[in-house]
Design a protein around this motif. Structure first.
Motif, mmCIF file in Angstrom:
data_model
loop_
_atom_site.group_PDB
_atom_site.id
_atom_site.type_symbol
_atom_site.label_atom_id
_atom_site.label_comp_id
_atom_site.label_asym_id
_atom_site.label_seq_id
_atom_site.Cartn_x
_atom_site.Cartn_y
_atom_site.Cartn_z
ATOM 1 N N THR A 26 0.836 -1.205 0.000
ATOM 2 C CA THR A 26 0.000 0.000 0.000
ATOM 3 C C THR A 26 0.866 1.247 0.000
ATOM 4 O O THR A 26 0.584 2.207 -0.730
ATOM 5 C CB THR A 26 -0.958 0.002 1.209
ATOM 6 O OG1 THR A 26 -1.761 -1.170 1.153
ATOM 7 C CG2 THR A 26 -1.849 1.229 1.200
ATOM 8 N N GLU A 27 1.927 1.258 0.791
ATOM 9 C CA GLU A 27 2.821 2.415 0.796
ATOM 10 C C GLU A 27 3.508 2.572 -0.558
ATOM 11 O O GLU A 27 3.648 3.692 -1.067
ATOM 12 C CB GLU A 27 3.860 2.296 1.917
ATOM 13 C CG GLU A 27 4.827 3.462 1.968
ATOM 14 C CD GLU A 27 4.153 4.826 2.102
ATOM 15 O OE1 GLU A 27 4.734 5.809 1.591
ATOM 16 O OE2 GLU A 27 3.062 4.935 2.696
ATOM 17 N N GLY A 28 3.925 1.480 -1.163
ATOM 18 C CA GLY A 28 4.533 1.565 -2.495
ATOM 19 C C GLY A 28 3.556 2.111 -3.521
ATOM 20 O O GLY A 28 3.911 2.961 -4.346
ATOM 21 N N GLN A 31 3.134 5.846 -3.060
ATOM 22 C CA GLN A 31 4.264 6.584 -3.625
ATOM 23 C C GLN A 31 4.175 6.670 -5.144
ATOM 24 O O GLN A 31 4.433 7.727 -5.734
ATOM 25 C CB GLN A 31 5.578 5.936 -3.189
ATOM 26 C CG GLN A 31 5.848 6.100 -1.711
ATOM 27 C CD GLN A 31 7.099 5.360 -1.274
ATOM 28 O OE1 GLN A 31 7.912 4.923 -2.085
ATOM 29 N NE2 GLN A 31 7.251 5.215 0.039
ATOM 30 N N GLU A 32 3.804 5.568 -5.791
ATOM 31 C CA GLU A 32 3.661 5.573 -7.252
ATOM 32 C C GLU A 32 2.551 6.520 -7.704
ATOM 33 O O GLU A 32 2.712 7.252 -8.690
ATOM 34 C CB GLU A 32 3.373 4.163 -7.762
ATOM 35 C CG GLU A 32 4.555 3.219 -7.658
ATOM 36 C CD GLU A 32 4.208 1.823 -8.161
ATOM 37 O OE1 GLU A 32 3.373 1.705 -9.086
ATOM 38 O OE2 GLU A 32 4.777 0.855 -7.635
ATOM 39 N N LEU A 33 1.442 6.496 -7.002
ATOM 40 C CA LEU A 33 0.322 7.372 -7.362
ATOM 41 C C LEU A 33 0.688 8.841 -7.188
ATOM 42 O O LEU A 33 0.311 9.692 -7.998
ATOM 43 C CB LEU A 33 -0.914 7.028 -6.520
ATOM 44 C CG LEU A 33 -1.532 5.658 -6.796
ATOM 45 C CD1 LEU A 33 -2.560 5.313 -5.725
ATOM 46 C CD2 LEU A 33 -2.154 5.618 -8.179
ATOM 47 N N ARG A 34 1.432 9.148 -6.120
ATOM 48 C CA ARG A 34 1.869 10.529 -5.896
ATOM 49 C C ARG A 34 2.852 10.955 -6.986
ATOM 50 O O ARG A 34 2.742 12.044 -7.537
ATOM 51 C CB ARG A 34 2.507 10.660 -4.516
ATOM 52 C CG ARG A 34 2.876 12.102 -4.165
ATOM 53 C CD ARG A 34 3.509 12.245 -2.788
ATOM 54 N NE ARG A 34 4.667 11.379 -2.652
ATOM 55 C CZ ARG A 34 4.778 10.392 -1.767
ATOM 56 N NH1 ARG A 34 3.799 10.129 -0.931
ATOM 57 N NH2 ARG A 34 5.873 9.669 -1.700
ATOM 58 N N GLU A 35 3.792 10.082 -7.308
ATOM 59 C CA GLU A 35 4.793 10.379 -8.351
ATOM 60 C C GLU A 35 4.121 10.649 -9.697
ATOM 61 O O GLU A 35 4.538 11.527 -10.447
ATOM 62 C CB GLU A 35 5.781 9.219 -8.470
ATOM 63 C CG GLU A 35 6.857 9.399 -9.517
ATOM 64 C CD GLU A 35 7.875 10.465 -9.148
ATOM 65 O OE1 GLU A 35 8.486 11.031 -10.068
ATOM 66 O OE2 GLU A 35 8.069 10.723 -7.951
ATOM 67 N N ALA A 36 3.065 9.893 -9.985
ATOM 68 C CA ALA A 36 2.337 10.060 -11.245
ATOM 69 C C ALA A 36 1.345 11.222 -11.197
ATOM 70 O O ALA A 36 0.664 11.489 -12.189
ATOM 71 C CB ALA A 36 1.607 8.770 -11.597
ATOM 72 N N LYS A 37 1.266 11.893 -10.045
ATOM 73 C CA LYS A 37 0.372 13.037 -9.862
ATOM 74 C C LYS A 37 -1.084 12.706 -10.198
ATOM 75 O O LYS A 37 -1.799 13.485 -10.819
ATOM 76 C CB LYS A 37 0.860 14.242 -10.663
ATOM 77 C CG LYS A 37 2.245 14.716 -10.274
ATOM 78 C CD LYS A 37 2.658 15.951 -11.013
ATOM 79 C CE LYS A 37 4.072 16.385 -10.766
ATOM 80 N NZ LYS A 37 4.645 16.321 -9.499
#
Length: 109
Positions: A26-28, A31-37
Motif C-alpha cells: 500500500t505504501e509503495g 508513492q507511485e500514485l503521488r509520483e504520477a500526480k
C-alpha cells in the motif's frame, strides 16, 4: 494491527507476514500514485481484534480456544471498521489518510 507488530503466537506468524506485505504494498502504491500526480489516495485500515468468524475458523479443531479469543475483553465490531472506512472516504480530496490503526481500549497489543 498485524501489519505493524508481531504477536508472540506461532499460530498467526504467517498471517502477520501477509499483513506486513499489504502494508508495504500500500505504501509503495501510494508513492507511485503521488509520483504520477494522479491525486488517487491509498489508505490502510489496520484494526486490532474484531469479533468475526476469524477465530472459529483459525481454531476450527478447538472450539474452546476459539471461544476464548473473544472472551478476554470487548473486541472491535465490524461497524467500527465500517465507520473508519466512511471517515477515510469522507475526507476532503486534498487529505491523504495513510493508515488508521485502531483497537479496543482494552487490547494490550
Amino acid at each position: 494491527m498485524c501489519g505493524h507488530r508481531v504477536i508472540p503466537n506461532a499460530d498467526i506468524h504467517f498471517y502477520t507476514g501477509t499483513k506486513y506485505a499489504v502494508t508495504a504494498l500500500t505504501e509503495g502504491l501510494r508513492q507511485e500514485l503521488r509520483e504520477a500526480k494522479t491525486h488517487i489516495r491509498a489508505t490502510c485500515i489496520s484494526p486490532g481484534l474484531v469479533e468475526t468468524e476469524f477465530a472459529p475458523r483459525l481454531y476450527s479443531q478447538n472450539a474452546e480456544k476459539a471461544a476464548s479469543v473473544y472472551s478476554n475483553y470487548k473486541a472491535l465490531e465490524a461497524i467500527d471498521v465500517a465507520n473508519a472506512v466512511v471517515y477515510v472516504l469522507s475526507a476532503p480530496p486534498h487529505v491523504q489518510i495513510g493508515d488508521i490503526q485502531m483497537r479496543s481500549v482494552e487490547q494490550v497489543s
